[in-house]
Write a protein that holds these residues in place. Sequence first.
Motif, PDB file in Angstrom:
ATOM      1  N   UNK A  56     -10.478   6.940  11.604  1.00  0.00           N
ATOM      2  CA  UNK A  56      -9.033   6.763  11.504  1.00  0.00           C
ATOM      3  C   UNK A  56      -8.784   5.499  10.694  1.00  0.00           C
ATOM      4  N   UNK A  57      -7.752   5.528   9.870  1.00  0.00           N
ATOM      5  CA  UNK A  57      -7.404   4.304   9.165  1.00  0.00           C
ATOM      6  C   UNK A  57      -5.924   4.338   8.864  1.00  0.00           C
ATOM      7  N   UNK A  58      -5.211   3.260   9.156  1.00  0.00           N
ATOM      8  CA  UNK A  58      -3.776   3.246   8.910  1.00  0.00           C
ATOM      9  C   UNK A  58      -3.387   1.979   8.161  1.00  0.00           C
ATOM     10  N   UNK A  59      -2.629   2.141   7.110  1.00  0.00           N
ATOM     11  CA  UNK A  59      -2.086   1.006   6.330  1.00  0.00           C
ATOM     12  C   UNK A  59      -3.179   0.048   5.852  1.00  0.00           C
ATOM     13  N   UNK A  60      -4.357   0.544   5.528  1.00  0.00           N
ATOM     14  CA  UNK A  60      -5.440  -0.333   5.076  1.00  0.00           C
ATOM     15  C   UNK A  60      -5.992   0.067   3.712  1.00  0.00           C
ATOM     16  N   UNK A  61      -5.897   1.356   3.399  1.00  0.00           N
ATOM     17  CA  UNK A  61      -6.583   1.825   2.184  1.00  0.00           C
ATOM     18  C   UNK A  61      -5.809   1.541   0.899  1.00  0.00           C
ATOM     19  N   UNK A  62      -4.682   0.851   1.002  1.00  0.00           N
ATOM     20  CA  UNK A  62      -4.016   0.387  -0.231  1.00  0.00           C
ATOM     21  C   UNK A  62      -4.707  -0.901  -0.715  1.00  0.00           C
ATOM     22  N   UNK A  63      -5.547  -1.509   0.140  1.00  0.00           N
ATOM     23  CA  UNK A  63      -6.290  -2.706  -0.295  1.00  0.00           C
ATOM     24  C   UNK A  63      -7.467  -2.273  -1.156  1.00  0.00           C
ATOM     25  N   UNK A 123     -14.084  14.691  11.574  1.00  0.00           N
ATOM     26  CA  UNK A 123     -12.712  14.680  11.034  1.00  0.00           C
ATOM     27  C   UNK A 123     -12.262  13.257  10.735  1.00  0.00           C
ATOM     28  N   UNK A 124     -11.188  13.195   9.960  1.00  0.00           N
ATOM     29  CA  UNK A 124     -10.685  11.872   9.561  1.00  0.00           C
ATOM     30  C   UNK A 124      -9.165  11.969   9.411  1.00  0.00           C
ATOM     31  N   UNK A 125      -8.449  10.937   9.872  1.00  0.00           N
ATOM     32  CA  UNK A 125      -7.000  10.847   9.600  1.00  0.00           C
ATOM     33  C   UNK A 125      -6.752   9.518   8.899  1.00  0.00           C
ATOM     34  N   UNK A 126      -6.217   9.598   7.683  1.00  0.00           N
ATOM     35  CA  UNK A 126      -5.950   8.389   6.904  1.00  0.00           C
ATOM     36  C   UNK A 126      -4.457   8.296   6.621  1.00  0.00           C
ATOM     37  N   UNK A 127      -3.881   7.125   6.865  1.00  0.00           N
ATOM     38  CA  UNK A 127      -2.468   6.931   6.539  1.00  0.00           C
ATOM     39  C   UNK A 127      -2.340   5.894   5.430  1.00  0.00           C
ATOM     40  N   UNK A 128      -1.670   6.298   4.350  1.00  0.00           N
ATOM     41  CA  UNK A 128      -1.533   5.447   3.169  1.00  0.00           C
ATOM     42  C   UNK A 128      -0.100   4.959   3.020  1.00  0.00           C
ATOM     43  N   UNK A 129       0.051   3.726   2.532  1.00  0.00           N
ATOM     44  CA  UNK A 129       1.358   3.300   2.031  1.00  0.00           C
ATOM     45  C   UNK A 129       1.388   3.813   0.599  1.00  0.00           C
ATOM     46  N   UNK A 130       2.261   4.769   0.338  1.00  0.00           N
ATOM     47  CA  UNK A 130       2.177   5.472  -0.938  1.00  0.00           C
ATOM     48  C   UNK A 130       3.377   5.253  -1.841  1.00  0.00           C
ATOM     49  N   UNK A 131       3.432   6.112  -2.830  1.00  0.00           N
ATOM     50  CA  UNK A 131       4.491   6.091  -3.823  1.00  0.00           C
ATOM     51  C   UNK A 131       5.122   7.466  -3.797  1.00  0.00           C
ATOM     52  N   UNK A 132       6.468   7.500  -3.803  1.00  0.00           N
ATOM     53  CA  UNK A 132       7.064   8.835  -3.666  1.00  0.00           C
ATOM     54  C   UNK A 132       7.035   9.614  -4.975  1.00  0.00           C
ATOM     55  N   UNK A 175      -0.553   1.426  -4.439  1.00  0.00           N
ATOM     56  CA  UNK A 175       0.122   2.447  -3.650  1.00  0.00           C
ATOM     57  C   UNK A 175       0.110   3.765  -4.426  1.00  0.00           C
ATOM     58  N   UNK A 176      -0.702   4.716  -3.963  1.00  0.00           N
ATOM     59  CA  UNK A 176      -0.893   5.961  -4.704  1.00  0.00           C
ATOM     60  C   UNK A 176       0.174   7.004  -4.378  1.00  0.00           C
ATOM     61  N   UNK A 177       0.349   7.988  -5.253  1.00  0.00           N
ATOM     62  CA  UNK A 177       1.219   9.114  -4.905  1.00  0.00           C
ATOM     63  C   UNK A 177       0.330  10.253  -4.383  1.00  0.00           C
ATOM     64  N   UNK A 178       0.993  11.254  -3.784  1.00  0.00           N
ATOM     65  CA  UNK A 178       0.236  12.318  -3.106  1.00  0.00           C
ATOM     66  C   UNK A 178      -0.713  13.049  -4.058  1.00  0.00           C
ATOM     67  N   UNK A 179      -0.216  13.348  -5.267  1.00  0.00           N
ATOM     68  CA  UNK A 179      -1.045  14.105  -6.227  1.00  0.00           C
ATOM     69  C   UNK A 179      -2.318  13.335  -6.547  1.00  0.00           C
ATOM     70  N   UNK A 180      -2.172  12.010  -6.686  1.00  0.00           N
ATOM     71  CA  UNK A 180      -3.331  11.180  -7.015  1.00  0.00           C
ATOM     72  C   UNK A 180      -4.389  11.256  -5.901  1.00  0.00           C
ATOM     73  N   UNK A 181      -3.931  11.123  -4.657  1.00  0.00           N
ATOM     74  CA  UNK A 181      -4.884  11.144  -3.534  1.00  0.00           C
ATOM     75  C   UNK A 181      -5.555  12.514  -3.458  1.00  0.00           C
ATOM     76  N   UNK A 182      -4.730  13.571  -3.559  1.00  0.00           N
ATOM     77  CA  UNK A 182      -5.288  14.929  -3.456  1.00  0.00           C
ATOM     78  C   UNK A 182      -6.331  15.158  -4.536  1.00  0.00           C
ATOM     79  N   UNK A 183      -6.027  14.670  -5.736  1.00  0.00           N
ATOM     80  CA  UNK A 183      -6.963  14.926  -6.829  1.00  0.00           C
ATOM     81  C   UNK A 183      -8.280  14.150  -6.621  1.00  0.00           C
TER      82      UNK A 183
END
Length: 366
Positions: free
Chosen positions: A151-158, A212-221, A264-272
């Motif tokens: 699990x990771x929340x609000x950390x992977x923007x670093x 399994x993994x749950x990651x929460x990102x501070x992203x870009x809309x 801060x990534x957008x959804x398409x970037x993370x998915x890709x």
Amino acid sequence: MVLQKILHMNSGNGETSYANNSSFQNVTISKTWDLVDETLRNMLENGDFADDHCLNLVDLGCASGPNALSVVSHVTDTIQELRKNGDGTSQEIQFFLNDLPNNDFNSLFKLVEIFNKGKEVCGSRSRCSIYGLPGSFYSRLFPRKTLHFAYSSCSLHWLSQVPYGLESENEENIYIAVDSPSEVLDAYAEQYKRDLFTFLSLRGEEMVPGGHMVLTFIGRRVEDRSSKDDCAHLAILAQTLLDMVTQGLLKKDDLHSFNVPIYMPCQQEIESIISQQGSFKIKKIVTFPVRWDVNKDTDESPFDKTRSGNLISDCVRAFMEPMLVSHFGELIDCNVLFERYSVKIGEYFSKERTSHHMLAISMTIQ
Ligand code: SAH
């Protein structure tokens, strides 16, 4: 600069500590519980862990303060609850709290002790051993095929480092800004891609089949990397620093060479990146806004520019202060900086009422 030696949130339990100024992250965490519960249910229903001595779980980038313990508590309670109606297996749980070595693990361990005592007092039978795990999540943290849930929340923007070459390109900006040249946008995006790729590869090696993994990102809309709303909190910090340079309180060169290692990534970037890297399959993505000034205690009160400015400023100070002090040295007076910042950001926020765009992703190892 070796980022891992510098990066940490404000320590302790004082007024400016991360522990006391992380309502934003706390609210974010609580908005992902449904996704976490669904992910754990899938994991326990479909995973074949009968031969494993214990379940290994980790919170990557846990910081210090109550948020980390709220994750431990929620995840372990959910597993306990799911097992009540399940197959009767009851491996013990090992919960690892990971962060960089400069994180305030001492304060965190005191909270762990209180948490463990609380469990004993309630007579909880769930057996969970909690450990600190210092190290970068951009390096291997676990033996191969031993990790069940990450699990990771609000950390992977670093990021793992400030992208190369930014010193000469980004001048008075400290992050991507509306007027940043394309080299700056590319340098940040490339660094992010490399880092997330590394992160996924490593976790891919560490996970058990069925993990399994749950990651929460501070992203870009939006896809536009320099959209105003998503960068404004750092753009206003850059303006505040520039004012101090103009007044001779800070050195111009120091501002020019300062760039925040965040993206801060957008959804398409993370998915890709997830699909290119290939270790994980996305099961579900949820997105939700979290207001910059969110505060779990006083959310119902009418809007007040000064109060909101202070809340946002205190939150930004809690994660930026150690890095600012390390870069600008003794010259920087963070009380002055953040008093001014809170006025500017309160003013901006009274017109824009901005939220961060949060993305939570549930995935499983392929
Ligand atoms: N998850 C917590 C903390 C978020 S703050 C919460 O939601 O409240 C982000 C944390 O990530 C910080 O404590 C920071 O030190 C940590 N972090 C940043 N880069 C890291 C890395 N490479 N490895 C481990 N932790 C990292």
